[in-house]
Scaffold this motif. Structure first.
Motif, PDB file in Angstrom:
ATOM      1  N   ALA A   1      78.140  33.226   4.323  1.00  0.00           N
ATOM      2  CA  ALA A   1      79.018  34.231   5.429  1.00  0.00           C
ATOM      3  C   ALA A   1      78.862  33.911   6.660  1.00  0.00           C
ATOM      4  O   ALA A   1      78.110  34.362   7.317  1.00  0.00           O
ATOM      5  N   PRO A   2      79.495  32.796   7.104  1.00  0.00           N
ATOM      6  CA  PRO A   2      79.404  32.276   8.373  1.00  0.00           C
ATOM      7  C   PRO A   2      79.649  33.266   9.448  1.00  0.00           C
ATOM      8  O   PRO A   2      79.012  33.273  10.380  1.00  0.00           O
ATOM      9  N   ASN A   3      80.614  34.199   9.251  1.00  0.00           N
ATOM     10  CA  ASN A   3      80.914  35.066  10.095  1.00  0.00           C
ATOM     11  C   ASN A   3      79.744  36.115  10.595  1.00  0.00           C
ATOM     12  O   ASN A   3      79.724  36.497  11.469  1.00  0.00           O
ATOM     13  N   ILE A   4      78.892  36.359   9.418  1.00  0.00           N
ATOM     14  CA  ILE A   4      77.901  37.332   9.667  1.00  0.00           C
ATOM     15  C   ILE A   4      77.127  36.615  10.521  1.00  0.00           C
ATOM     16  O   ILE A   4      76.565  37.083  11.421  1.00  0.00           O
ATOM     17  N   VAL A   5      76.653  35.135  10.128  1.00  0.00           N
ATOM     18  CA  VAL A   5      75.588  34.291  11.124  1.00  0.00           C
ATOM     19  C   VAL A   5      76.000  34.341  12.315  1.00  0.00           C
ATOM     20  O   VAL A   5      75.517  34.109  13.424  1.00  0.00           O
ATOM     21  N   ILE A   6      77.444  34.082  12.747  1.00  0.00           N
ATOM     22  CA  ILE A   6      77.892  33.982  13.954  1.00  0.00           C
ATOM     23  C   ILE A   6      77.506  35.124  14.870  1.00  0.00           C
ATOM     24  O   ILE A   6      77.210  35.080  15.862  1.00  0.00           O
ATOM     25  N   GLY A   7      77.761  36.389  14.382  1.00  0.00           N
ATOM     26  CA  GLY A   7      77.104  37.411  14.887  1.00  0.00           C
ATOM     27  C   GLY A   7      75.764  37.545  15.391  1.00  0.00           C
ATOM     28  O   GLY A   7      75.331  37.970  16.408  1.00  0.00           O
TER      29      GLY A   7
ATOM     30  N   ALA B   1      91.479  37.331  11.759  1.00  0.00           N
ATOM     31  CA  ALA B   1      91.982  37.805  13.306  1.00  0.00           C
ATOM     32  C   ALA B   1      90.995  39.022  13.493  1.00  0.00           C
ATOM     33  O   ALA B   1      90.501  39.163  14.768  1.00  0.00           O
ATOM     34  N   GLU B   2      91.008  40.005  12.653  1.00  0.00           N
ATOM     35  CA  GLU B   2      90.060  41.322  12.733  1.00  0.00           C
ATOM     36  C   GLU B   2      88.878  40.819  13.057  1.00  0.00           C
ATOM     37  O   GLU B   2      88.045  41.534  14.030  1.00  0.00           O
ATOM     38  N   THR B   3      88.243  40.020  12.031  1.00  0.00           N
ATOM     39  CA  THR B   3      86.798  39.486  12.285  1.00  0.00           C
ATOM     40  C   THR B   3      86.485  38.880  13.643  1.00  0.00           C
ATOM     41  O   THR B   3      85.398  39.427  14.143  1.00  0.00           O
ATOM     42  N   PHE B   4      87.266  38.013  13.945  1.00  0.00           N
ATOM     43  CA  PHE B   4      86.840  37.358  15.309  1.00  0.00           C
ATOM     44  C   PHE B   4      87.322  37.978  16.619  1.00  0.00           C
ATOM     45  O   PHE B   4      86.569  37.756  17.460  1.00  0.00           O
TER      46      PHE B   4
ATOM     47  N   ALA C   1      96.672  44.811  15.697  1.00  0.00           N
ATOM     48  CA  ALA C   1      95.388  44.775  14.735  1.00  0.00           C
ATOM     49  C   ALA C   1      94.092  44.751  15.629  1.00  0.00           C
ATOM     50  O   ALA C   1      93.346  43.727  15.559  1.00  0.00           O
ATOM     51  N   PRO C   2      93.783  45.855  16.074  1.00  0.00           N
ATOM     52  CA  PRO C   2      92.651  45.924  17.082  1.00  0.00           C
ATOM     53  C   PRO C   2      91.471  45.795  16.331  1.00  0.00           C
ATOM     54  O   PRO C   2      91.168  45.951  14.971  1.00  0.00           O
TER      55      PRO C   2
ATOM     56  N   GLY D   1      94.651  40.465  22.285  1.00  0.00           N
ATOM     57  CA  GLY D   1      94.026  39.955  23.512  1.00  0.00           C
ATOM     58  C   GLY D   1      92.651  39.590  23.502  1.00  0.00           C
ATOM     59  O   GLY D   1      91.839  39.273  24.259  1.00  0.00           O
ATOM     60  N   ALA D   2      92.209  39.105  22.212  1.00  0.00           N
ATOM     61  CA  ALA D   2      90.566  38.837  22.182  1.00  0.00           C
ATOM     62  C   ALA D   2      90.812  37.370  22.591  1.00  0.00           C
ATOM     63  O   ALA D   2      91.317  36.540  22.382  1.00  0.00           O
ATOM     64  N   PRO D   3      89.513  37.137  23.462  1.00  0.00           N
ATOM     65  CA  PRO D   3      89.341  35.872  24.291  1.00  0.00           C
ATOM     66  C   PRO D   3      88.618  34.862  23.301  1.00  0.00           C
ATOM     67  O   PRO D   3      87.563  34.307  23.533  1.00  0.00           O
ATOM     68  N   VAL D   4      89.454  34.572  21.955  1.00  0.00           N
ATOM     69  CA  VAL D   4      88.724  33.559  21.195  1.00  0.00           C
ATOM     70  C   VAL D   4      89.380  32.266  21.253  1.00  0.00           C
ATOM     71  O   VAL D   4      90.660  32.257  21.289  1.00  0.00           O
ATOM     72  N   GLU D   5      88.605  31.229  21.323  1.00  0.00           N
ATOM     73  CA  GLU D   5      89.202  29.750  21.220  1.00  0.00           C
ATOM     74  C   GLU D   5      89.385  29.374  19.905  1.00  0.00           C
ATOM     75  O   GLU D   5      88.543  29.231  19.011  1.00  0.00           O
TER      76      GLU D   5
END
Length: 378
Positions: free
Chosen positions: A57-63, A90-93, A192-193, A197-201
């Motif tokens: 679950a990398p998205n959780i670990v990223i946080g 998109a919503e997660t990041f 999709a807030p 506009g999220a500053p994601v690379e």
């Protein structure tokens, strides 16, 4: 040219005698060390149903990593589009960026099976090992022979269906539009807030000179090429990206290339720490799922068969193992041969302290070389 920046790729490995929970806490500890040592990015991989890998679950670990650090960029390498929908990505990041600021990276990878009737790619052309500008480029490994029950089970439990891989371009377009706040339906923009506009690379990752490399190039996105998992195709992968590149998000191509390394205080210590890698890689390539990473003694007690050793020979030969000076030399060769702008280092040892020390020793040597180049330039 100053040395390329170094970053960390973490699979959250589980060692024998430990637990997934311990592996996750060790990831947080390693991330803090990596930030202090000067690594530019800390990226998490996605793997499922592997006893020896807790990075499911990398998205959780990223946080969790972003919360435990303050300056290092944190992200995925890669979020597999075949496993989840673009809106969720998109919503997660977007959420991660809202919480932790403009240091979140989203690496996307293509996965899944093609639609029925899709022509199968031709078999890999026979090729022997080559040395290109000092870099060993082994004969490509044919991953189609590695299919096994664990891979099929992952697909079943993740809800993959034939044709998932063909969704990649459409999902990529959706994700980019949601971040830009321009996605519309029936003439109306649909937000999709907090993605808008999220500053994601955004990065695209690939292992071959195929569709992922071409998509990254066509959109002018940065590209991640895998020497550590597919060393035989890394040059083709990078070249396909550069050939397809058109100015877009970036004005010029930008490539990060991965490598497996183990650094010891001396060469013999590094070789000892590196034991077990062959057994670990074979457990993945055989389709059984990654085993818990063995101790050196456990590795010596369970040597690979000749057939198994042949199946992982390319990975063993292209892992950079030694003292900091030797490994830095090999990374410089990788950078020169591929033209990499950045290098992504992944290190797995049974002992966590040795793994942390490996990253620390490499960072210190890399910084020393950078300082020496600056002094010479002045």
């Amino acid at each position: 040219m100053s040395p390329a920046s170094l970053s960390v790729l973490d699979l959250v490995p589980v060692s024998t005698g430990s637990t997934p929970a311990e592996a996750l806490h060790r990831t947080i500890d390693l991330a803090r060390h990596a930030e202090r040592a000067g690594y530019a990015r800390y990226w998490l991989a996605e793997h499922h149903l592997n006893p020896g890998v807790a990075g499911s679950a990398p998205n959780i670990v990223i946080g969790a990593v972003a919360a435990a650090t303050s300056t290092i960029r944190v992200g995925s390498a890669a979020t597999l589009v075949g496993n989840v929908r673009g809106l969720q990505i998109a919503e997660t990041f977007g959420t991660l960026a809202a919480l932790y600021g403009p240091r979140i990276d989203l690496g996307l990878g293509r996965s899944g099976a093609p639609a029925p009737g899709t022509p199968k790619p031709p078999p890999l052309a026979p090729r022997t090992d080559e040395v290109v500008d000092g870099l060993l480029v082994p004969a490509p490994f044919d991953f189609r022979i590695a299919a096994g029950s664990r891979f099929a089970l992952q697909g079943e439990l993740l809800g993959r269906v034939p044709g998932d891989v063909d969704r990649f371009d459409g999902e990529l377009e959706l994700i980019r539009a949601l971040f830009a706040g321009t996605w519309s339906r029936d003439g109306s923009v649909v937000g999709a807030p907090p993605a808008g506009g999220a500053p994601v690379e955004l990065w695209i990752h690939g292992s071959t000179g195929g569709a992922s490399a071409r998509a990254a190039g066509a959109l002018g996105l940065p590209y991640g090429a895998n020497y550590h998992t597919s060393p035989g195709t890394v040059l083709a992968s990078v070249q396909a990206y550069r050939d397809a590149f058109r100015p877009g998000v970036l004005d010029a191509p930008h490539v990060i290339v991965s490598a497996d390394v183990v650094v010891g205080r001396a060469a013999d210590e590094a070789e000892e720490l590196a034991l077990g890698y062959g057994q670990w890689v074979y457990s993945i390539r055989s389709g059984a799922g990654a085993i818990e990473y063995p101790t050196p003694d456990e590795a010596r007690a369970t040597p690979l068969s000749d057939e198994a050793a042949a199946a992982v020979a390319d990975r063993i030969a292209t892992r950079f193992v030694g003292d900091a000076s030797h490994v830095a030399d090999r990374l410089e060769t990788l950078r020169r041969a591929t033209g990499a702008d950045e290098l992504l280092v992944t290190t797995i040892t049974h002992d966590h302290a040795a793994r942390v020390r490996s990253y620390d020793l490499l960072a210190a040597e890399w910084a020393r070389r950078a300082a020496a180049e600056v002094t010479v330039a002045v």
